[in-house]
Enzyme design. Structure first.
Site, short mmCIF file in Angstrom:
data_model
loop_
_atom_site.label_atom_id
_atom_site.label_comp_id
_atom_site.label_asym_id
_atom_site.label_seq_id
_atom_site.Cartn_x
_atom_site.Cartn_y
_atom_site.Cartn_z
N GLU A 107 57.94 -0.93 -7.77
CA GLU A 107 59.20 -0.26 -8.34
C GLU A 107 58.89 0.33 -9.77
O GLU A 107 59.64 1.40 -9.93
CB GLU A 107 60.38 -1.22 -8.58
CG GLU A 107 61.05 -1.33 -6.92
CD GLU A 107 61.33 0.15 -6.27
OE1 GLU A 107 61.98 0.70 -6.60
OE2 GLU A 107 60.60 -0.07 -5.14
N PRO A 161 58.05 9.54 -11.34
CA PRO A 161 59.09 10.46 -10.98
C PRO A 161 60.27 10.61 -11.73
O PRO A 161 60.87 11.74 -11.82
CB PRO A 161 59.72 9.53 -9.75
CG PRO A 161 58.77 8.26 -9.53
CD PRO A 161 58.10 8.12 -10.58
N ARG A 172 39.66 21.86 -13.98
CA ARG A 172 39.25 23.21 -13.52
C ARG A 172 39.18 24.22 -14.63
O ARG A 172 38.76 25.40 -14.49
CB ARG A 172 39.72 23.48 -12.23
CG ARG A 172 41.26 23.39 -12.14
CD ARG A 172 41.87 23.99 -10.79
NE ARG A 172 41.85 25.24 -10.55
CZ ARG A 172 40.87 25.94 -9.61
NH1 ARG A 172 40.12 25.15 -9.01
NH2 ARG A 172 41.22 27.15 -9.49
N ASP A 220 43.33 33.07 -9.59
CA ASP A 220 44.40 32.16 -8.77
C ASP A 220 45.77 32.31 -9.05
O ASP A 220 46.14 32.91 -10.07
CB ASP A 220 44.00 30.87 -8.91
CG ASP A 220 42.47 30.42 -8.50
OD1 ASP A 220 42.14 29.51 -8.78
OD2 ASP A 220 41.99 31.27 -8.03
C1 9D3 Z 1 61.47 4.39 -3.16
C2 9D3 Z 1 61.42 3.68 -4.51
N1 9D3 Z 1 62.41 4.63 -5.61
C3 9D3 Z 1 63.79 3.68 -5.80
C4 9D3 Z 1 64.51 4.66 -6.35
C5 9D3 Z 1 61.69 4.50 -6.94
C6 9D3 Z 1 60.40 4.84 -6.89
C7 9D3 Z 1 59.38 3.96 -7.55
C8 9D3 Z 1 58.11 4.30 -7.40
C9 9D3 Z 1 59.83 6.03 -6.37
C10 9D3 Z 1 58.40 6.32 -6.46
C11 9D3 Z 1 57.51 5.58 -7.03
C12 9D3 Z 1 56.08 5.77 -7.18
N2 9D3 Z 1 55.75 7.28 -7.43
C13 9D3 Z 1 55.05 7.53 -8.55
O1 9D3 Z 1 54.36 6.30 -9.04
C14 9D3 Z 1 55.02 8.65 -9.06
C15 9D3 Z 1 55.45 9.98 -8.38
C16 9D3 Z 1 56.29 10.34 -7.39
O2 9D3 Z 1 56.57 9.47 -6.48
N3 9D3 Z 1 56.64 11.58 -7.23
C17 9D3 Z 1 56.27 12.59 -7.78
N4 9D3 Z 1 55.57 12.36 -9.14
C18 9D3 Z 1 55.12 11.13 -9.34
S1 9D3 Z 1 54.28 10.52 -10.73
C19 9D3 Z 1 54.10 9.02 -10.09
#
Ligand code: 9D3
Length: 252
Positions: free
Chosen positions: A116, A89, A154, A169
């Site tokens: 986490e 994220p 793709r 697309d």
């Molecule tokens: C609720 C947990 N969060 C606390 C602030 C942090 C968090 C940790 C791990 C939020 C999401 C994740 C798991 N997400 C991914 O591994 C992830 C992801 C995503 O959640 N949204 C968009 N792209 C991606 S790429 C990997």
């Protein structure tokens, strides 16, 4: 192209890679996909892959060593150098422009986190780039990795049929949304197919589709329209759409 995915859920990656366009790419030998489970590289009877975070707080953090061993195993499976991309994220948001760049590479390793997150030292030592698929919360990196695999597969030469040609697309070439589509029957309780599509006039049909694509992009995703420089013909088509020209079918 070769993609290795490091994940605690290798069966999820295998399932995604078995069907549809990605499955066909693999059957045709245009994509090699292999999943690596950090648990297979974990020590001890319990094969731990995570532990509690220093400093306290909720959740668990993925251990350095099982991940590092899985990444090394993936690297060693092919002599070509691999870019390591952590699905996260905190990463840069994925775009079709980035997909095109990644699709041009010979290989990459996608690292999926759970819990986490991953020990920061592993990221600093092994990861070249962090990639997010958007501003929403997933439970782990696997779905995000599957998105990258699909989008990149793709674009490999020989994967799509002519009918599926990627350039038609949305986001393919012109950065516009797609026009509406219709099939039989012409008359249905839910409505009639626009006359222009039945006219046989291919120039008019192309113009109508272009206008619909422009109009819908303007209505639904004005941010995309700002980014694409429209030519004079497009500007006029969009003007007519916005004016509510009955011939342009501005019903959405
Ligand atoms: C609720 C947990 N969060 C606390 C602030 C942090 C968090 C940790 C791990 C939020 C999401 C994740 C798991 N997400 C991914 O591994 C992830 C992801 C995503 O959640 N949204 C968009 N792209 C991606 S790429 C990997």
């Amino acid at each position: 192209m070769r993609i290795d995915v490091v994940s605690l859920f290798p069966e999820f990656i295998a399932q995604c890679a078995a069907v549809g366009v990605v499955g066909r790419a693999r059957e045709r030998g245009l994509l090699t996909l292999q999943a690596w489970n950090p648990r297979d590289h974990a020590e001890g009877n319990y094969r731990r892959v995570d532990d509690r975070p220093f400093g306290g707080g909720p959740g668990m953090v993925m251990l350095i060593d099982p991940l590092r061993a899985a990444i090394q195993a993936a690297r060693a499976a092919d002599p070509r150098p691999a870019r390591v991309i952590y699905m996260s994220p905190q990463g840069r948001p994925l775009t079709q422009a980035r997909v095109r760049e990644l699709a041009a590479r010979e290989r990459m390793i996608l690292l999926c986190g759970r819990y986490e997150g991953v020990d920061e030292r592993l990221l600093q030592a092994e990861v070249d780039e962090e990639l997010s698929i958007g501003d929403y919360v997933l439970s782990g990196g696997e779905l995000a990795a599957a998105v990258v695999v699909d989008a990149v597969a793709r674009l490999q030469d020989g994967v799509l049929n002519d009918a599926e040609s990627a350039t038609q697309d949305s986001f393919g070439d012109d950065g516009l949304l797609d026009c509406p589509h219709y099939t039989r029957p012409v008359e249905h309780a839910l409505g009639k197919v626009p006359d222009v599509l039945l006219s046989g006039n291919h120039a008019e049909i192309a113009k109508w589709r272009r206008q619909q694509a422009l109009g819908r992009t303007w209505r639904r995703r004005p941010d995309l329209l700002d980014a694409s420089a429209l030519g004079k013909a497009d500007r006029r088509l969009l003007e007519a759409y916005r004016a509510g020209d009955p011939a342009s079918g501005t019903d959405d």
